[in-house]
Design an enzyme around this catalytic site. Structure first.
Site, short mmCIF file in Angstrom:
data_model
loop_
_atom_site.label_atom_id
_atom_site.label_comp_id
_atom_site.label_asym_id
_atom_site.label_seq_id
_atom_site.Cartn_x
_atom_site.Cartn_y
_atom_site.Cartn_z
N MET A 1 -6.34 4.72 -1.14
CA MET A 1 -6.10 4.42 -2.54
C MET A 1 -4.60 4.29 -2.80
O MET A 1 -3.80 4.44 -1.89
CB MET A 1 -6.73 5.51 -3.42
CG MET A 1 -8.26 5.41 -3.47
SD MET A 1 -9.02 6.58 -4.60
CE MET A 1 -8.87 8.10 -3.65
N CYS A 2 -4.25 4.09 -4.04
CA CYS A 2 -2.87 3.77 -4.42
C CYS A 2 -2.02 5.04 -4.55
O CYS A 2 -2.49 6.15 -4.36
CB CYS A 2 -2.88 3.01 -5.74
SG CYS A 2 -3.99 1.60 -5.75
#
Length: 257
Positions: A1-2
Site C-alpha cells: 500500500m501507499c
C-alpha cells in the site's frame, strides 16, 4: 500500500529534511513507484505538485527536495497502486473547494468495492477508492453544515462518524487539511513526532543525512511530523492507535474525543 507524510506547525517551516527520506521510499528504499504528490498550504492558497512516476525518478520531486517552501500544513503521498491505473488523475493528494477554502486529502489503504452513491456536490475525477472516500467525506460535512464552516469542535464528531463508516469497508489511513484544520486517521499504521525546544539532531532512516534542528529553529518553534512509519532512527515516534482520529493545531495533537 501507499505511504503518507504530513506536517503541522506553529510557524511556516520547510519539509525538505523529512521529504528527503520520504521520497527515497518511492523506488529506492521501498517499492512505492506508482506516483507521488505533495501539497503546501500558504494562507488560503495551496501549492500542489504531483507526478505519475516514482518520486525517486521525478524531476518535480527533485525540485521539492531542493526548494525550501515554508508552510504550516503539508500533506504528501507516495503511491503503490491497489485501485486505479497509474495515471496523473489517480495521484494523491486530491484537492477540492469547500466553504471557500481548499481541502487536501491523501489515503493509504484499500476499500474494496467502495462505490458511494447520491453524491450531489463532489465527484471523483480518477478511479481510485481514495478519491471516492474524499468526495464522500466532503459531501457529508457539507450537507451536515449547510450554513457554512463550523468550529473544529462541531466538525470533529461528524468527521469521526463518516470516518468510522468508511473504515468498516477496509483499511483507511488518511491525512486531511484545509490549511487551518489538520486531521490524521489511523486504521492500521501511522505515527508522529513533535519537535520542539530543546531541539536536537535527527538522522534519516532512508538516507544517510543528519540535521541539527537546534541550528535552524527558534525556541518557540514547534513542528509535528506525521508518517506511515518513522522517518528517523534516533528519535522517539508516537504510534497512533488503530481507530484514532487526531486533530493537530500549531504542532500539537488536540484532545477532542
Amino acid at each position: 500500500m501507499c505511504q503518507l507524510l504530513g506536517m503541522n506547525c506553529n510557524t511556516p517551516t520547510d519539509i525538505c529534511f523529512s521529504f528527503e527520506g520520504f521520497a527515497a521510499r518511492g523506488g529506492k528504499t521501498d517499492d512505492h513507484r506508482d506516483g507521488w504528490g505533495i501539497a503546501f498550504f500558504e494562507g488560503k492558497g495551496c501549492r500542489m505538485f504531483i507526478d505519475a512516476i516514482s518520486s525517486i525518478s521525478s524531476p518535480i520531486a527533485e525540485l521539492v527536495r531542493c526548494y525550501p517552501i515554508h508552510s504550516t500544513h503539508v500533506i504528501a503521498h507516495i503511491r503503490k497502486a491497489t485501485q486505479g491505473e497509474i495515471a496523473l488523475e489517480n495521484c494523491h493528494p486530491f484537492r477540492r473547494e469547500l466553504w471557500g477554502r481548499y481541502w487536501v486529502f491523501a489515503h493509504n489503504g484499500d476499500l474494496p468495492e467502495f462505490n458511494p452513491t447520491d453524491m450531489q456536490y463532489y465527484q471523483p475525477v480518477g478511479n481510485t477508492d481514495s478519491e471516492k472516500a474524499f468526495c464522500l467525506i466532503l459531501e457529508t460535512i457539507r450537507q451536515s453544515f449547510p450554513e457554512g464552516r463550523p468550529s473544529l469542535e462541531k466538525l470533529y464528531p461528524v468527521l469521526r462518524e463518516i470516518t468510522d463508516k468508511i473504515s468498516e469497508i477496509g483499511v483507511f489511513n488518511y491525512l486531511l487539511s484545509d490549511g487551518e484544520y489538520f486531521f490524521s486517521h489511523c486504521s492500521t499504521k501511522l505515527c508522529y513526532i513533535i519537535r520542539e525546544a530543546p531541539f536536537a539532531a535527527a538522522h534519516l532512516i532512508d538516507q544517510d543525512l543528519t540535521v541539527d534542528f537546534s541550528e535552524l529553529t527558534k525556541p518557540s518553534d514547534r513542528v509535528a511530523v506525521i508518517a506511515t512509519t518513522p522517518l528517523t532512527d534516533n528519535e522517539v515516534w508516537t504510534i497512533i492507535e488503530p481507530g484514532e482520529l487526531l486533530a493537530f493545531q500549531d504542532g500539537l495533537p488536540l484532545q477532542l474525543a
